[in-house]
Design an enzyme around this catalytic site. Structure first.
Site, PDB file in Angstrom:
ATOM      1  N   GLU A  35       8.071   1.888  18.104  1.00  0.00           N
ATOM      2  CA  GLU A  35       9.338   1.183  17.994  1.00  0.00           C
ATOM      3  C   GLU A  35       9.416   0.274  19.215  1.00  0.00           C
ATOM      4  O   GLU A  35       9.186   0.740  20.339  1.00  0.00           O
ATOM      5  CB  GLU A  35      10.523   2.164  18.032  1.00  0.00           C
ATOM      6  CG  GLU A  35      11.848   1.421  17.875  1.00  0.00           C
ATOM      7  CD  GLU A  35      13.094   2.276  18.087  1.00  0.00           C
ATOM      8  OE1 GLU A  35      12.981   3.381  18.650  1.00  0.00           O
ATOM      9  OE2 GLU A  35      14.187   1.826  17.715  1.00  0.00           O
ATOM     10  N   ARG A 261       2.047  15.947  21.535  1.00  0.00           N
ATOM     11  CA  ARG A 261       2.147  14.786  22.403  1.00  0.00           C
ATOM     12  C   ARG A 261       1.633  15.146  23.792  1.00  0.00           C
ATOM     13  O   ARG A 261       1.560  16.313  24.166  1.00  0.00           O
ATOM     14  CB  ARG A 261       3.594  14.327  22.496  1.00  0.00           C
ATOM     15  CG  ARG A 261       4.469  15.310  23.257  1.00  0.00           C
ATOM     16  CD  ARG A 261       5.934  14.911  23.284  1.00  0.00           C
ATOM     17  NE  ARG A 261       6.110  13.482  23.393  1.00  0.00           N
ATOM     18  CZ  ARG A 261       7.049  12.803  22.713  1.00  0.00           C
ATOM     19  NH1 ARG A 261       7.862  13.439  21.904  1.00  0.00           N
ATOM     20  NH2 ARG A 261       7.171  11.513  22.859  1.00  0.00           N
ATOM     21  N   LYS A 271      10.858   7.943  27.157  1.00  0.00           N
ATOM     22  CA  LYS A 271      11.307   6.553  27.220  1.00  0.00           C
ATOM     23  C   LYS A 271      12.630   6.442  27.950  1.00  0.00           C
ATOM     24  O   LYS A 271      12.836   5.530  28.742  1.00  0.00           O
ATOM     25  CB  LYS A 271      11.456   5.998  25.804  1.00  0.00           C
ATOM     26  CG  LYS A 271      10.208   5.336  25.276  1.00  0.00           C
ATOM     27  CD  LYS A 271      10.522   4.655  23.957  1.00  0.00           C
ATOM     28  CE  LYS A 271       9.227   4.139  23.315  1.00  0.00           C
ATOM     29  NZ  LYS A 271       9.474   3.607  21.971  1.00  0.00           N
TER      30      LYS A 271
END
Length: 566
Positions: A35, A261, A271
């Site tokens: 994104e 992850r 983020k």
RNA sequence: AGGGGUGUAGCCAAGUGGUAAGGCAGCGGGUUCUGGCUCCGCCAUACGAAGGUUCAAUCCCUUCCACCCCUACCA
């Protein structure tokens, strides 16, 4: 075959099985779907290497697709940086650059189809009401009072949502699945919300935007993705991913596979936190060399090869893990060990006057740039004069046992030059050592002392008359604790390492570095690997970033001693 | 009426009914004009725990424990 030489992982096992079964015609099509709402970090690098690596090894392809379904958070700055980062890492999406927004019309048509089939409805519950109706982890939800609207009414309302007849947030389109499902994702999930935001690609064409779950799987399907690889937190979304695709007849069904992850110690990889560090000016920007962003590692001086090697070494699995940053450091050291010229830099200079070397005379020593294999990178001449700079930490007035550098009355080898003996120490009024006096053994230019005496150490040095001033930036871990993000009471910013950046304005480098080009990487012998910062370096005024220090057996030995005393 | 995952060395991570790969870190030694590199050697009687099946279990079964994810009109 390359795949046979690589370490196995569960995803390759799945793909191997699929190919043997002839699924997807044996094809492998993956995608990296960021994104554009922030810069990519080392965790994304793991995903990029995985997806593009799979495509490479199985002779398939990997798409770069921007998951741009929420214009409130997204920006072109991020799409540009993401493309730069993927390219820098060494991957090529060829013609396969896509945007979820390219599929908005198709996805909308499919939504109408679900409405017409009575599988989706327009809901007017407020977010608060929806939360109440949703139930909890241990309690089933309740049907929305709007769930039983007629198809005609739903279609009319949905079209008017698109047409902009209703205010933001007043209505949503929901899939009609099961409010009693133990999987909360299946409790009539939202497919569309009304959100008037200018979209970086579609402009003001839409005022309704699809939710991730609705848009993502269909985007995969449209592109013919065979293996849709994502992180573990989406595992519970898989039934919904499958539901949305299965409910539409004839639509290609990619297989979603989840992996753990990346977590790295002594940093943060979220983020939200990275954005906070940037906007709060705790770092100089997304590309601050201390940031775990791809841009940060690039600015620090890491090579793409080393990052790819890292991704390869840490593997891919489903177990939550935290990787030791030492692993990454080992990768860059290994890469640069064979690539970087060996040169000299005195970080914190201490003057040494060599009393038996004539004033005004300059002698030159031939020094290979790569001593382990001299012909490989050629050599340069090192000027030697009566006054030289040595590293302040290479001298100790009262040396501890095992210190084999310079001390009063002691000898060391000057790298590529003579054996030097310290004959005097000059101090200022405060008692600080400000200069040393020494003599040099002229018989030791190209060999060891004839009398067979042992010289313990070798130190680097620079002719004071020839040394070039340079700025050196020493970087250390950004945080002082291994898991800054997981403290229950303290904010992660409280663990910021105040010494993560140390700037040395008065360092000296050897004359050959006058020609150093931005982007060059060198090894400062006995110190580490350094990078000529392409942004802050000016002609004649280079700025060197320490990428990573050399392994330091002496420091380690001392550290152990220190802790043993406690 | 909760559901979905994961536990193999200090850190990653293969393996999978036949007796525990590899890497990082660490330790010991050789070599060395970088306390770097490199080379040699060491580093899990053991796979979260307890039972069970089996000639044989990290792997199959049962129970238990621990940790992670899911209750955004984010992705």
């Amino acid at each position: 075959m390359e795949e046979a030489t690589r370490p196995g992982n569960f995803i390759r096992t799945i793909i191997d099985g699929d190919r043997q079964a002839g699924k997807n015609g044996g094809q492998v099509v993956t995608r990296f779907p960021p994104e554009p709402n922030g810069y990519l970090h080392i965790g994304h690098a793991k995903s990029i290497c995985l997806n593009f690596g799979l495509a490479r090894d199985y002779a398939g392809r990997c798409h770069l697709r921007f998951d741009d379904t929420n214009p409130a958070a997204e920006d072109v700055e991020y799409v540009d940086s993401i493309m730069d980062d993927v390219r820098w890492l060494g991957f090529d999406w060829g013609q396969h650059l896509y945007y979820a927004s390219d599929y908005f019309e198709q996805i909308y048509q499919w939504a109408e189809q679900l409405v017409k089939e009575g599988r989706a409805f327009v809901c007017e519950l407020t977010p608060e009401q929806q939360r109440e109706y949703r139930g909890t982890l241990v309690k089933p939800g309740q049907n929305s009072p709007f769930r039983d609207r007629t198809v005609e009414e739903n279609l009319d309302l949905f079209r008017r949502m698109r047409a902009g007849e209703f205010p933001d947030g007043s209505k949503v389109l929901r899939a009609k699945i099961d409010m009693a499902s133990p999987n909360l994702n299946l409790r009539d999930p939202i497919m569309y919300r009304i959100k008037r935001f200018h979209h970086h690609r579609t402009g003001d064409q839409w005022c309704i935007y699809p939710m991730y779950d609705w848009a993502h799987g269909l985007s995969d399907a449209i592109e013919g993705i065979t293996h849709s690889i994502c992180t573990l937190e989406f595992e519970a979304h898989r039934p919904l991913y499958d539901w949305f695709i299965d409910v539409l007849p004839g639509v290609h069904h990619p297989q979603q596979i989840e992996f753990a992850r990346l977590n790295l110690d002594y940093t943060v990889l979220s983020k939200r936190m990275l954005i906070e560090l940037v906007t709060g000016k705790y770092v100089s920007g997304w590309d601050d060399p201390r940031m775990p962003t791809i841009a940060g590692f690039r600015r620090r001086g890491y090579t793409p090869e080393s990052i790819r090697d890292f991704a390869e070494r840490i593997g891919v699995a489903k177990a939550d893990s935290v990787v030791d940053t030492g692993m990454l450091e080992a990768c860059i050291r290994e890469d640069l060990n064979t690539k970087a010229k060996r040169v000299a830099c005195v970080h914190e200079p201490l003057k040494v006057v060599i009393e038996n070397f004539p004033e005004g005379e300059t002698e030159e020593f031939e020094a290979p740039f790569f001593p382990d294999d001299p012909p490989k990178m050629g050599s340069r001449k090192l000027p030697f004069t009566r006054e030289i700079w040595i590293e302040r930490e290479d001298f100790m007035e009262v040396p501890p046992k095992g210190f084999f550098r310079l001390a009063p009355g002691k000898e060391v080898r000057l790298r590529c030059a003579y054996v030097l003996k310290c004959t005097g120490v000059i101090k200022d009024d405060a008692g600080n050592v400000v200069e040393l006096r020494a003599t040099v053994d002229l018989e030791t230019k190209s060999g060891n002392p004839a009398d067979g005496r042992k010289i313990g150490g070798t130190i680097h040095w620079l002719s004071a008359a020839h040394a070039l001033k340079a700025e050196v930036r020493l970087y250390d871990r950004l945080f002082t604790v291994p898991a800054p993000a997981s403290d229950k009471e303290k904010n992660f910013k409280e663990f910021l390492n105040p010494k993560s950046l140390v700037v040395l304005k008065d360092a000296y480098v050897e004359p050959s570095l006058a020609g150093a080009q931005p982007g060059d990487r060198v090894q400062f012998e006995r110190k580490g690997y350094y990078y000529v910062d392409p942004i802050d370096s000016k002609p004649g005024a280079p700025v060197f970033h320490r990428i990573v220090p050399l392994r330091d057996g002496w420091a380690k030995q001392n550290k152990d001693k220190g802790s043993a005393k406690k």
